[in-house]
Motif scaffolding. Structure first.
Motif, PDB file in Angstrom:
ATOM      1  N   TYR A 230      -2.233   7.931   2.372  1.00  0.00           N
ATOM      2  CA  TYR A 230      -2.411   6.995   3.481  1.00  0.00           C
ATOM      3  C   TYR A 230      -2.623   5.601   2.907  1.00  0.00           C
ATOM      4  O   TYR A 230      -3.099   5.443   1.787  1.00  0.00           O
ATOM      5  N   PRO A 231      -2.248   4.567   3.683  1.00  0.00           N
ATOM      6  CA  PRO A 231      -2.358   3.191   3.164  1.00  0.00           C
ATOM      7  C   PRO A 231      -3.803   2.803   2.871  1.00  0.00           C
ATOM      8  O   PRO A 231      -4.741   3.321   3.469  1.00  0.00           O
ATOM      9  N   PHE A 232      -3.951   1.866   1.964  1.00  0.00           N
ATOM     10  CA  PHE A 232      -5.254   1.313   1.563  1.00  0.00           C
ATOM     11  C   PHE A 232      -6.195   2.397   1.035  1.00  0.00           C
ATOM     12  O   PHE A 232      -7.393   2.345   1.254  1.00  0.00           O
ATOM     13  N   THR A 233      -5.602   3.389   0.350  1.00  0.00           N
ATOM     14  CA  THR A 233      -6.454   4.371  -0.320  1.00  0.00           C
ATOM     15  C   THR A 233      -7.266   3.692  -1.404  1.00  0.00           C
ATOM     16  O   THR A 233      -8.461   3.952  -1.574  1.00  0.00           O
ATOM     17  N   THR A 234      -6.589   2.819  -2.162  1.00  0.00           N
ATOM     18  CA  THR A 234      -7.270   2.095  -3.239  1.00  0.00           C
ATOM     19  C   THR A 234      -7.943   0.853  -2.679  1.00  0.00           C
ATOM     20  O   THR A 234      -7.283  -0.020  -2.112  1.00  0.00           O
ATOM     21  N   LEU A 235      -9.257   0.792  -2.829  1.00  0.00           N
ATOM     22  CA  LEU A 235     -10.033  -0.332  -2.310  1.00  0.00           C
ATOM     23  C   LEU A 235     -10.591  -1.205  -3.409  1.00  0.00           C
ATOM     24  O   LEU A 235     -11.177  -2.249  -3.115  1.00  0.00           O
ATOM     25  N   VAL A 236     -10.432  -0.796  -4.654  1.00  0.00           N
ATOM     26  CA  VAL A 236     -10.925  -1.580  -5.781  1.00  0.00           C
ATOM     27  C   VAL A 236      -9.861  -1.582  -6.863  1.00  0.00           C
ATOM     28  O   VAL A 236      -9.060  -0.649  -6.961  1.00  0.00           O
ATOM     29  N   PRO A 237      -9.800  -2.624  -7.696  1.00  0.00           N
ATOM     30  CA  PRO A 237      -8.834  -2.629  -8.798  1.00  0.00           C
ATOM     31  C   PRO A 237      -9.135  -1.512  -9.800  1.00  0.00           C
ATOM     32  O   PRO A 237     -10.292  -1.218 -10.098  1.00  0.00           O
TER      33      PRO A 237
ATOM     34  N   PRO B  26       0.825  -1.209   0.000  1.00  0.00           N
ATOM     35  CA  PRO B  26       0.000   0.000   0.000  1.00  0.00           C
ATOM     36  C   PRO B  26       0.862   1.263   0.000  1.00  0.00           C
ATOM     37  O   PRO B  26       1.931   1.317   0.623  1.00  0.00           O
ATOM     38  N   SER B  27       0.395   2.265  -0.735  1.00  0.00           N
ATOM     39  CA  SER B  27       1.073   3.564  -0.850  1.00  0.00           C
ATOM     40  C   SER B  27       2.402   3.469  -1.575  1.00  0.00           C
ATOM     41  O   SER B  27       3.262   4.350  -1.438  1.00  0.00           O
ATOM     42  N   ALA B  28       2.594   2.409  -2.396  1.00  0.00           N
ATOM     43  CA  ALA B  28       3.831   2.314  -3.179  1.00  0.00           C
ATOM     44  C   ALA B  28       3.782   3.186  -4.414  1.00  0.00           C
ATOM     45  O   ALA B  28       4.830   3.433  -5.034  1.00  0.00           O
TER      46      ALA B  28
ATOM     47  N   LEU C 111      -6.661  -6.956   2.296  1.00  0.00           N
ATOM     48  CA  LEU C 111      -7.569  -6.970   1.146  1.00  0.00           C
ATOM     49  C   LEU C 111      -7.026  -7.775  -0.020  1.00  0.00           C
ATOM     50  O   LEU C 111      -7.706  -7.937  -1.019  1.00  0.00           O
ATOM     51  N   GLY C 112      -5.787  -8.280   0.104  1.00  0.00           N
ATOM     52  CA  GLY C 112      -5.148  -8.895  -1.048  1.00  0.00           C
ATOM     53  C   GLY C 112      -5.858 -10.112  -1.595  1.00  0.00           C
ATOM     54  O   GLY C 112      -5.960 -10.297  -2.797  1.00  0.00           O
TER      55      GLY C 112
ATOM     56  N   PRO D 169      -4.978  -3.687  -5.411  1.00  0.00           N
ATOM     57  CA  PRO D 169      -4.792  -3.013  -4.123  1.00  0.00           C
ATOM     58  C   PRO D 169      -4.582  -3.984  -2.972  1.00  0.00           C
ATOM     59  O   PRO D 169      -4.947  -5.151  -3.032  1.00  0.00           O
ATOM     60  N   GLY D 170      -3.971  -3.454  -1.921  1.00  0.00           N
ATOM     61  CA  GLY D 170      -3.996  -4.130  -0.637  1.00  0.00           C
ATOM     62  C   GLY D 170      -3.130  -5.341  -0.478  1.00  0.00           C
ATOM     63  O   GLY D 170      -3.415  -6.186   0.372  1.00  0.00           O
TER      64      GLY D 170
END
Length: 491
Positions: free
Chosen positions: A189-196, A168-170, A226-227, A214-215
């Motif tokens: 912030y981490p896990f901003t992306t929750l969907v592909p 996350p956040s890479a 979430l992976g 994501p995740g």
């Protein structure tokens, strides 16, 4: 509110077939003008069709119960019932259809790809269609066949050429936003992306799609974070790109450890070992990030990775990375064999194939399996003796009676066909001919019932005669006359 769903359970119900009609044509001076009952309409099927404009399974998340319309029943004057229209459900490209056991039923890739998930039931024939030289005016009609009812699982696997993986956040979302027209949510912030996220990249004459997953964190393949929910979206990717944050402030992380952790998760998930890898060392616009990238690059290249130092903020190094992506994608496309159009092969049924099988069960019963006998049983109205006799004739002509006898079935044994159970009585059908009688009745069934009742009465009389005289009492002359008549009936 949920805006992206990539796995749902659908409860499908295809339409039932309409019942056939029992009708006799009547008009002035022609009271019995022959049968004119129409056929029932076929039930609608449930079909899944790939639509490029659909990108999520969200609609099915809120409406998981799906039912196709049923066919209408037939009517007099040879009027057939209307067919139930097929229910078409649009799904995203890359949707996989599975049953409850996890068996893949269909993999829907390509616009317009169609899969019949649940088949509608056949409409029953009316008595006009059932008329023959033996049954000139049938007093029965076939019932409509029930439509298929099943539960299926829909899973969406993104159809992308390149998959971006990383912690996350890479910077995966930032990378896809600058090399394509995609506009994912980006934050610090981490896990901003929750969907592909999916984007289309054009490099000279090459066009390919990129998806970011994501995740991904250590333990993702086992359900952590979430992976696990989104690892399926990289199964179709031809190339994987490790996006590594070289400016992270976490002291226990470094590029080599990040890649090792993600490779362990990909290996545990399985099926991705043959995909070529690229490494994108991101955030070299930060001085410490550039220094770290220069330090770890030799170690990564020694492992066989092609390494690119990039910055999504200044767009440094993106041209080289996108050209490398395009090259690997083109190599994969060239190596992938061209799928020829499917040829329909028609294989005629073998001459000795009866279309059914008979299995002897451990409890002494017998099970008849076959599409035709099972369908005939479903479409039979067992409240109508003539319909039951017609079913018996059909099963006898198909050879069910003969094979049951060869399998060792004895009169009175339990026989199952579909969801129905019968006490097998071969004497009812063997060599018997249908004799037209009252509509809706079958003389053979009536005779069988009469003989069975007479036999029961005779057995009761014999039992009474064998009892002691003091218990039996005096038998009246009327009882003796009745017993004699019963003997005559049975004999």
């Amino acid at each position: 509110m949920t805006t992206f769903v990539d796995r749902v359970v659908l409860h499908l119900q295809a339409g039932d077939g309409g019942h056939g009609c029992v009708s006799i044509h009547r008009e002035k001076f022609k009271p019995f003008g022959g049968p004119d009952g129409g056929n029932g309409g076929h039930g609608g099927s449930v079909r899944l069709v790939v639509d490029p404009q659909v990108h999520t399974l969200l609609d099915f998340h809120f409406r998981p119960h799906v039912k196709a319309p049923s066919g209408n029943g037939g009517a007099g004057s040879n009027r057939d019932g209307a067919n139930g229209g097929d229910l078409v459900l649009t799904v995203p490209n890359g949707t996989v259809v599975l049953d409850q056991d996890g068996t893949v039923l269909a993999d829907l890739v390509g616009a317009g790809t169609t899969f019949e998930a649940a088949r509608g039931g056949r409409g029953g024939r009316g008595n006009a269609s059932l008329a023959s030289s033996r049954r000139k005016a049938p007093g029965f009609a076939e019932l409509g066949e029930p439509g298929e009812h099943l539960d299926v699982v829909l899973e969406l696997k993104s159809v992308a050429d390149v998959g971006l993986v990383g912690f996350p956040s890479a910077g995966k979302s930032s990378l896809i936003s600058v090399i394509s027209a995609a506009k994912p949510k980006i934050a610090d912030y981490p896990f901003t992306t929750l969907v592909p996220n999916l984007g289309v990249v054009r490099v000279d004459s090459h066009t390919f799609t990129v998806a970011d997953v994501p995740g991904l964190i250590p333990g993702a393949a086992s359900g952590k974070g979430l992976g696990l929910e989104f690892l399926r979206h990289i199964e179709r990717c031809a190339v994987l790109v490790h996006v590594v944050d070289t400016a992270t402030l976490e002291l226990d992380r470094d590029p080599l450890a990040d890649i090792d952790a993600l490779e362990a998760e990909l290996s545990e998930y399985g099926g991705l070992a043959d995909r070529p890898r690229l490494v994108a060392l991101n955030k070299i616009d930060v001085p410490d990030g550039r220094d770290l990238a220069e330090m770890v690059r030799p170690d990564l290249e020694a492992r066989g990775f092609r390494v690119f130092e990039i910055s999504t903020a200044t767009r440094e190094g993106l041209k080289e990375l996108t050209f490398a992506m395009a090259q690997l994608v083109e190599e994969n496309r060239a190596a992938t064999p061209i799928i020829e159009p499917t040829r329909i092969v028609i294989r005629p049924t073998a001459v000795d194939d009866a279309g059914f099988t008979i299995e002897a069960e451990s409890d002494g019963s017998y099970t008849v399996r076959g599409s035709r006998p099972e369908r005939w049983v479903r479409q039979t109205n067992f409240d109508n003796d003539e319909a039951v006799g017609y079913l018996a004739d059909r099963l006898a002509r198909l050879g069910v009676e003969e094979k049951l006898a060869k399998a060792g079935a004895q009169p009175g044994d339990l026989v199952r066909i579909g969801e129905r159970e019968f006490d097998w009585q071969p004497t009812l059908y063997a060599g018997a001919e249908f004799v037209p009688n009252v509509r809706g009745a079958d003389q053979r069934l009536e005779e069988k019932s009469t003989r069975a009742n007479a036999a029961e009465r005779l057995a009761a009389r014999k039992a009474r005669r064998q009892r002691p005289a003091d218990e039996l009492g005096t038998e009246t002359s009327a009882d003796a006359d009745t017993a004699a008549e019963d003997v005559d009936d049975v004999e």
